[in-house]
Design a protein around this motif. Structure first.
Motif, PDB file in Angstrom:
ATOM      1  N   SER A 131     -33.590  -4.128 -30.885  1.00 49.22           N
ATOM      2  CA  SER A 131     -32.574  -2.865 -30.937  1.00 49.22           C
ATOM      3  C   SER A 131     -32.456  -3.166 -29.266  1.00 49.22           C
ATOM      4  O   SER A 131     -33.358  -3.101 -28.622  1.00 49.22           O
ATOM      5  CB  SER A 131     -33.081  -2.012 -31.787  1.00 49.22           C
ATOM      6  N   ASP A 133     -33.325  -0.913 -26.883  1.00 48.48           N
ATOM      7  CA  ASP A 133     -33.518   0.443 -26.390  1.00 48.48           C
ATOM      8  C   ASP A 133     -34.545   0.361 -25.365  1.00 48.48           C
ATOM      9  O   ASP A 133     -35.795   0.068 -25.610  1.00 48.48           O
ATOM     10  CB  ASP A 133     -34.649   1.538 -27.696  1.00 48.48           C
ATOM     11  N   PHE A 146     -31.657   4.349 -19.201  1.00 49.00           N
ATOM     12  CA  PHE A 146     -31.737   4.079 -20.230  1.00 49.00           C
ATOM     13  C   PHE A 146     -30.595   3.353 -20.871  1.00 49.00           C
ATOM     14  O   PHE A 146     -29.634   4.113 -20.747  1.00 49.00           O
ATOM     15  CB  PHE A 146     -31.803   5.499 -20.651  1.00 49.00           C
ATOM     16  N   LYS A 148     -29.619   3.149 -24.753  1.00 48.02           N
ATOM     17  CA  LYS A 148     -30.163   3.522 -26.145  1.00 48.02           C
ATOM     18  C   LYS A 148     -29.257   2.736 -26.619  1.00 48.02           C
ATOM     19  O   LYS A 148     -27.793   2.334 -26.303  1.00 48.02           O
ATOM     20  CB  LYS A 148     -29.945   4.625 -25.784  1.00 48.02           C
ATOM     21  N   SER A 149     -29.686   2.321 -28.514  1.00 44.74           N
ATOM     22  CA  SER A 149     -28.723   1.540 -29.225  1.00 44.74           C
ATOM     23  C   SER A 149     -27.725   2.146 -29.258  1.00 44.74           C
ATOM     24  O   SER A 149     -27.212   1.870 -30.407  1.00 44.74           O
ATOM     25  CB  SER A 149     -29.462   1.250 -30.241  1.00 44.74           C
ATOM     26  N   HIS A 150     -27.700   3.554 -29.200  1.00 45.33           N
ATOM     27  CA  HIS A 150     -26.215   4.730 -30.174  1.00 45.33           C
ATOM     28  C   HIS A 150     -26.373   5.650 -29.568  1.00 45.33           C
ATOM     29  O   HIS A 150     -27.683   6.306 -29.191  1.00 45.33           O
ATOM     30  CB  HIS A 150     -26.242   4.632 -31.075  1.00 45.33           C
ATOM     31  N   ASN A 151     -25.386   5.998 -29.421  1.00 45.06           N
ATOM     32  CA  ASN A 151     -25.580   7.951 -28.664  1.00 45.06           C
ATOM     33  C   ASN A 151     -25.386   9.084 -30.390  1.00 45.06           C
ATOM     34  O   ASN A 151     -24.630   8.657 -30.947  1.00 45.06           O
ATOM     35  CB  ASN A 151     -23.883   7.868 -28.093  1.00 45.06           C
ATOM     36  N   LEU A 155     -29.361  13.418 -27.341  1.00 47.45           N
ATOM     37  CA  LEU A 155     -29.572  11.851 -26.897  1.00 47.45           C
ATOM     38  C   LEU A 155     -30.160  12.047 -25.157  1.00 47.45           C
ATOM     39  O   LEU A 155     -31.266  11.812 -24.731  1.00 47.45           O
ATOM     40  CB  LEU A 155     -29.131  10.563 -26.580  1.00 47.45           C
TER      41      LEU A 155
END
Length: 851
Positions: A131, A133, A146, A148-151, A155
């Motif tokens: 993933s 991240d 950063f 990240k895999s989704h918002n 966050l």
């Protein structure tokens, strides 16, 4: 929101690569170390097995050494080919998705070098079926990214708390992919490069002039900001990265906001509803753009405050841009932010107006109030930010009165107990305060009484005695409060005129004060107590050095202000002005904790300990002095809100019949109040049209008598000492005398007193003990006056006392210690004892304490 990954991202394990031929076994040419899987097993060395050195064999069966080398080279090329093919396969899926879904602003705002690095990291994660991240740092440590895999909501707030503590970011770029699969957020450190003169002339200025000409020009009231010369000057203070990517519309809006906040510490927020964001495919989604300008505030704290507020308000941040523009007027800076938010369902204009108002206030709101606000928003019914500020102010005000001098309950515990267990009652109490003082929709006296009785009934049902007493006291203070600046636009702190009877205890033997004013702001609180309508007294700053000391000072905050004001009132008995005192308590001790941690981290990374410690101390002092100055400005400006008889200001202030129509408050300098503070307070009083602005603050450096430079207070103390000794039949110019001093060589009163004692009495003055916030020195024979004078003249505290040159030795028990014969000193005449203000002034030796 769940991660929606590109095809193949969620497939099984990494496939095995087929090897056409087995690789020949190679013997190690050097000693090797092999870690056993068990960690603590496999030998005496904690799981490390040593493999003996072996020599490589020249031939292996049917293969001679030459053929083995050729075969190994072929295997390397085969593996490289397979890896390249595999990378190409993953890149064929990742790259099209990346280019299609990352918003256009992402590629415009970031350089190719930066976003290409992000792409390579994503491709590597895709191959590993991981993933996306991760945290990336640039080689020179000036960028932190950063991925990240989704918002999701909150966050950004989480990421800001994970940023390195050692320094504050100066600019930021936060992005979300179109399909909401990925969030890439970049934080930059260090100063941004300013635009070059040739670029301003050839690119930025020319394009803006063309845009203004084609669009009909700027708003008429701001036309002077967009002349060619004005824009050239402004652009020279902007970073080139900001001008490169700033649209003309954004440039115009933020230029106007910059003008409003520069030099005055305001925060300006503009809300643009129904913002058309071309990067989103879903046309049904609605967005709101916030444009924000804030003056001379820590960018990290700014980001923390805004992100925390958005998370508590359930607002999703789609993108965020932050840049820093210089402010030559104050040798400071203005941070400009653009924040795009996804509209929550059923959000109305009234709610957006409340958000705008909160964001303009949040810079000055205490962290305790923000924590109460954030917690309450997780409940069915929560506090508004204004109510959280009221609740925090009441807890800080009543902390000492409710604890009766004990330390059984800390401020944090008191506040969290109120909003954690009795949130509904807390909301009722804060709502009553809001409704009592609303300038246009206030309650009638009958409505106030009915509401008070209703809430009082709820409070009486609370089983726990401590909390019942706490809530009842809060309710009483709210009911008896006389006026507040709660509704004053752009206020810096919350000011309340308190009924003195609410804070009175039997030990207050000086009687009930004429008035008590309380100010609550970010990391600071002030009590101002006065005993007559027209009163004067010093304003001091208290900065405890530890959490324990802060708790103790907080418990005795009102007692300290009351006692000092009562003493000042007794001293002022022969003049028209009564006595007063203001004590500003500032929470600075946790700055030291952060700096200590930074020192440890830097030294661990190989930095020189002594150099780093010195650097950290300088940074800590700068940060501490900045916090003290902000707190002084908060307290003084909030005080002015309550005492200025301005019809325009009084539109927002509703006073009760008990409150005087006009209040007369006069300040003077005390501990840690510097000439910079004095000048700012006086200038602010003039700017806000206080009728007696010139007399509002005494000891102005450029007018009147500077108390510190002339040692006014110390002269008075020494005259009292002289009179007292002579009334006892002791001539201090003829006979030695001993004394102890509370307040050190870096203190204003004590430092000047040491100079005066040395000037008038020489070695006759035996200082046997002296104490300050850094330590204490004692010697029954008298401390070395030459060494004390060295500390005073060099503005050093007692921790720098040099014992090596100390000529006196402590007296031993049962041992005679004859007093040395004093040096003859000229006996002061009556004239030079009483007219010392006409002498050459003592040089100002210390403007404030170190901590």
């Amino acid at each position: 929101m769940y991660l929606v990954k590109p095809p193949h991202w969620r497939k099984g394990a990494f496939p095995r690569l087929p090897l056409p031929l087995p690789l020949p076994r190679r013997r190690a040419a050097t000693p090797m170390r092999m870690l056993c899987a068990g960690g603590g097993m496999g030998g005496e060395n904690g799981g490390v097995v040593k493999v003996p050195e072996l020599k490589r064999e020249k031939s292996m069966g049917w293969l001679n050494s030459e053929k083995a080398d050729l075969l190994e080279e072929a295997m390397k090329k085969s593996l490289v080919h397979d890896l390249v093919d595999h990378n190409r396969e993953s890149a064929n899926q990742v790259v099209p998705w990346f280019l299609e879904n990352m918003p256009e602003d992402y590629f415009n705002q970031l350089s190719k070098e930066v976003w290409y690095g992000h792409l390579r990291a994503l491709n590597a994660l895709f191959e590993m079926k991981e993933s996306p991240d991760l945290l990336l740092k640039s080689p020179c440590d000036n960028f932190v990214t950063f991925i990240k895999s989704h918002n999701y909501t909150g966050l950004v707030d989480e990421m800001i708390t994970e940023l390195p503590k050692r320094k504050s970011p100066t600019h930021a770029r936060l992005f979300t992919s179109v399909d909401c699969v990925l969030a890439i957020n970049v934080f930059g450190y260090g100063e941004q490069k300013l635009a070059r003169e040739e670029d301003i002339e050839e690119r930025y200025l020319a394009s803006m002039l063309t845009f203004l000409q084609n669009s009909g020009g700027p708003p008429e009231e701001h036309a002077h900001l967009f002349t060619e010369d004005a824009m050239r000057k402004y652009m020279s203070m902007c970073p080139s990265s900001y001008l490169n990517l700033c649209s003309p519309q954004r440039f115009i809006k933020q230029r106007i906001q910059y003008e409003r906040v520069q030099g005055n510490e305001l925060v300006d927020v503009k809300v643009s509803r129904n913002y058309l964001w071309h990067s989103r495919k879903d046309e049904d989604e609605k967005y709101t753009l916030l444009s924000i300008a804030t003056h001379n505030h820590s960018p990290r704290v700014t980001l923390e405050n805004f992100a925390s507020y958005m998370a508590s308000a359930n607002l999703d941040i789609e993108f965020l841009y932050m840049d820093r523009i210089l402010d030559t007027h104050e040798s400071g800076h203005v941070d400009v932010l653009s924040i795009l938010l996804k509209d929550p369902p059923n959000m109305h204009d009234k709610e957006w107006e409340e958000i705008r108002s909160d964001l303009e206030r949040i810079k000055w709101v205490d962290t305790a109030a923000l924590e109460a606000f954030n917690y309450s928003r997780t409940q069915a019914t929560g506090l508004t930010l204004q109510q959280a500020e009221i609740l925090s102010a009441l807890c800080h005000m009543l902390h000492g009165q409710l604890n009766s001098g004990t330390m059984d309950i800390t401020l944090d515990k008191m506040l969290t107990s109120v909003y954690g267990h009795y949130l509904a009652i807390a909301i009722d109490i804060c709502s009553l305060f809001e409704r009592r003082f609303h300038p246009t929709q206030g309650l009638t006296k009958q409505e106030e009484d009915l509401e008070y009785e209703r809430i009082s009934g709820r409070v009486s049902m609370v089983v726990e005695e401590t909390m019942r007493t706490t809530l009842d006291k809060m309710l009483t203070v709210v009911k008896d409060a006389r006026k507040t600046n709660l509704y004053v636009p752009q206020r810096k702190g919350l000011g309340i005129s308190v009924n003195p009877a609410n804070l009175s205890t039997p030990k207050h033997v000086a009687g009930l004060p004429y008035g008590v004013l309380f100010m609550h702001g970010r990391r600071s609180n002030l009590f101002h107590v006065r005993f007559r309508e027209h009163s004067r007294g010093g304003m001091r700053v208290a900065t405890p050095n530890s959490p324990q000391e802060y708790t103790l000072r907080s418990l005795n905050h009102y007692e300290e202000a009351y006692g000092l004001a009562a003493t000042q009132h007794a001293k002022n008995k022969d003049i028209a002005e009564g006595g007063s005192k203001a004590v500003l308590l500032v929470r600075t001790h946790d700055y030291d904790d952060i700096k200590a941690m930074q020192t440890h981290q830097r030294v661990k990374q190989g930095a020189n300990k002594n150099e780093e410690e010195q650097k950290i101390l300088e940074e800590a002092k700068t940060a501490r002095d900045g916090l003290i100055f902000r707190s002084v400005r908060m307290a003084a400006d909030s005080l002015l809100d309550l005492i200025i008889p301005d019809p325009e200001l009084e539109k927002y202030i509703k006073r009760t019949p008990e409150a005087p129509e006009q209040e007369f408050v006069y300040l003077g300098p005390d501990e840690q109040i510097t000439p910079t503070h004095i000048n700012w307070i006086t200038d602010q009083a003039k700017l806000r049209h206080l009728p007696y602005a010139t007399a509002f603050m005494s000891s102005k450096p450029l007018s009147g008598i500077n108390h510190k430079e002339y040692g006014v207070t110390s002269e008075g103390v020494c005259i009292f000492l002289d009179v007292a000794l002579r009334n006892m039949g002791k001539d201090p110019t003829e006979r030695p005398f001993t004394l102890k001093i509370t307040g050190g060589t870096s203190g204003d009163v004590a430092g000047n007193a040491i100079k005066i004692l040395n000037r008038d009495y020489g070695e006759n003055a035996k200082i046997v003990g002296i104490v300050d916030h850094k330590g204490c020195c004692e010697d029954p024979s008298g401390l070395d006056l030459t060494e004390l004078m060295r500390l005073v003249n060099n503005e050093l505290s007692l921790e720098h006392f040099d014992e090596s040159g100390h000529k006196h030795t402590p007296t031993q028990p049962n041992q005679s210690n004859p007093k040395p014969k004093p040096k003859p000193t000229p006996k002061p005449t009556e004239t030079n004892r009483t007219n010392r203000t006409e002498q050459t002034p003592l040089k100002h030796h210390r403007r404030h304490h170190d901590g």
